[in-house]
Write a protein that holds these residues in place. Sequence first.
Motif, PDB file in Angstrom:
ATOM      1  N   PRO A 242       0.835  -0.986   0.062  1.00  0.00           N
ATOM      2  CA  PRO A 242       0.241  -0.253   0.014  1.00  0.00           C
ATOM      3  C   PRO A 242       0.821   1.253  -0.187  1.00  0.00           C
ATOM      4  O   PRO A 242       2.085   1.108   0.457  1.00  0.00           O
ATOM      5  N   VAL A 243       0.172   2.503  -0.715  1.00  0.00           N
ATOM      6  CA  VAL A 243       0.879   3.779  -0.620  1.00  0.00           C
ATOM      7  C   VAL A 243      -0.135   4.395  -0.494  1.00  0.00           C
ATOM      8  O   VAL A 243      -1.380   5.204  -0.700  1.00  0.00           O
ATOM      9  N   GLY A 244       0.456   5.687   0.441  1.00  0.00           N
ATOM     10  CA  GLY A 244      -0.827   6.462   0.778  1.00  0.00           C
ATOM     11  C   GLY A 244       0.385   7.925   0.916  1.00  0.00           C
ATOM     12  O   GLY A 244       1.742   7.901   0.572  1.00  0.00           O
ATOM     13  N   LEU A 245      -0.149   9.070   1.902  1.00  0.00           N
ATOM     14  CA  LEU A 245       0.042  10.145   2.461  1.00  0.00           C
ATOM     15  C   LEU A 245       0.286   9.957   3.439  1.00  0.00           C
ATOM     16  O   LEU A 245      -0.653   9.419   5.140  1.00  0.00           O
ATOM     17  N   ILE A 246       1.518  11.359   4.447  1.00  0.00           N
ATOM     18  CA  ILE A 246       1.546  11.419   6.184  1.00  0.00           C
ATOM     19  C   ILE A 246       1.880  12.866   5.846  1.00  0.00           C
ATOM     20  O   ILE A 246       2.487  13.870   5.557  1.00  0.00           O
ATOM     21  N   GLY A 247       1.272  12.993   7.123  1.00  0.00           N
ATOM     22  CA  GLY A 247       0.938  14.503   7.098  1.00  0.00           C
ATOM     23  C   GLY A 247       1.210  15.169   8.203  1.00  0.00           C
ATOM     24  O   GLY A 247       1.236  14.426   9.696  1.00  0.00           O
ATOM     25  N   PHE A 248       3.079  15.596   8.798  1.00  0.00           N
ATOM     26  CA  PHE A 248       3.085  15.951   9.968  1.00  0.00           C
ATOM     27  C   PHE A 248       2.849  17.257  10.493  1.00  0.00           C
ATOM     28  O   PHE A 248       3.208  18.285   9.522  1.00  0.00           O
ATOM     29  N   VAL A 249       2.146  18.047  11.244  1.00  0.00           N
ATOM     30  CA  VAL A 249       0.903  18.631  12.076  1.00  0.00           C
ATOM     31  C   VAL A 249       2.130  20.082  13.161  1.00  0.00           C
ATOM     32  O   VAL A 249       1.911  18.204  14.149  1.00  0.00           O
TER      33      VAL A 249
END
Length: 360
Positions: A242-249
């Motif tokens: 699987p491939v997705g996105l990760i957002g660091f906040v």
Amino acid sequence: MSKTGRERRLEPEEVWAINDVPETRVCNENTSTDSGDSSAAPKVVHVVHVSNPERRDNLFRATAVSSEFLKANQKYFGVQCTQCQTKLEKLLKCAKCKSVWYCSKECQKKNWSKHKPTCHEDERSSGLIKLVQMITINPVIIGYLKVGIIFVCGLLDNPRIGFDTPFLARVEIAIEPSDVLDFAGLYFNDRAVGEKLQGMVQFNAITPWKSPSMQAPLTPKRLNLWREARARCNAEGFTKDPVGLIGFVGCRSAYDTGNSMTTELHIPAIALAIARKREPFVGVSAVTGTQIKQPMSAVACLEFVNLHIRADKQNQLHLRTEMTEQDKEAIRAAGCNEDALPARILKEKMRREHLYANFV
């Protein structure tokens, strides 16, 4: 579990508000209220937090990557222009939020109308970029975050997610004092806390932002970033991953949102195998010497990573930094039971992790 052989593309963009994080409670291998001796006279043991320094240090040395490894892999971390997506060799960042970059002043001017609503002042001179860089190239930290994201985003439940359905995991980053007594001083608003405090990265929550049940669709820019990442992994032979996105906040106290950065997230087979196996974290109580098993879960992964960073006394992982007033105010806001999102998220983390058992 992290792939360091190719460059990670990082895209800054706007941040969304999220719902409250559900409360989850986990065990801690360093606390106990059991004497361990059934024949002994009844007694009560009150433990605020007990840590075996030798065991903690040995565990850190056995699992932590070296500073040399991190420095060697910094070259695999790249960013692109927020406006035209050109790969950047030199970072020309927004002077206010320090979380978006441009190849030229012309691109900055073109992008300002989109960036302005989400541009919040950041007191840290480099913003999030240096900390996120060290997180994403650290195979131990990013590996456990990936396992946690598998649980949170439901990758084991829906075979479409990460293949023909994109997902984004939002990871809330905060800076806490490296000394828990200084954390207590901020939380209870003790005026005796010093102005200069050494801080360290902590992960407060992982929350999903995935199709088709997400509150709003991914922005075209993020959707394009995901499609490119999916195509690249397919071309490199990772068609079954699987491939997705990760957002660091970055958490803030004055707003319900903070500055953020987004990058692609490749979930390797080994991370999926660990999540499917669900082998518990095993430790030994520093009080009784008895073995404690902590169920494998997203919050258990977060607690392990947070304790791993806390054990890094020499800043080997390059995740320690001086605390800003914004960092301090986020902790004071939680202590005052303010309703801002960062304060609520921190309170949830404190309920989960036994280090803060006597705070809440």
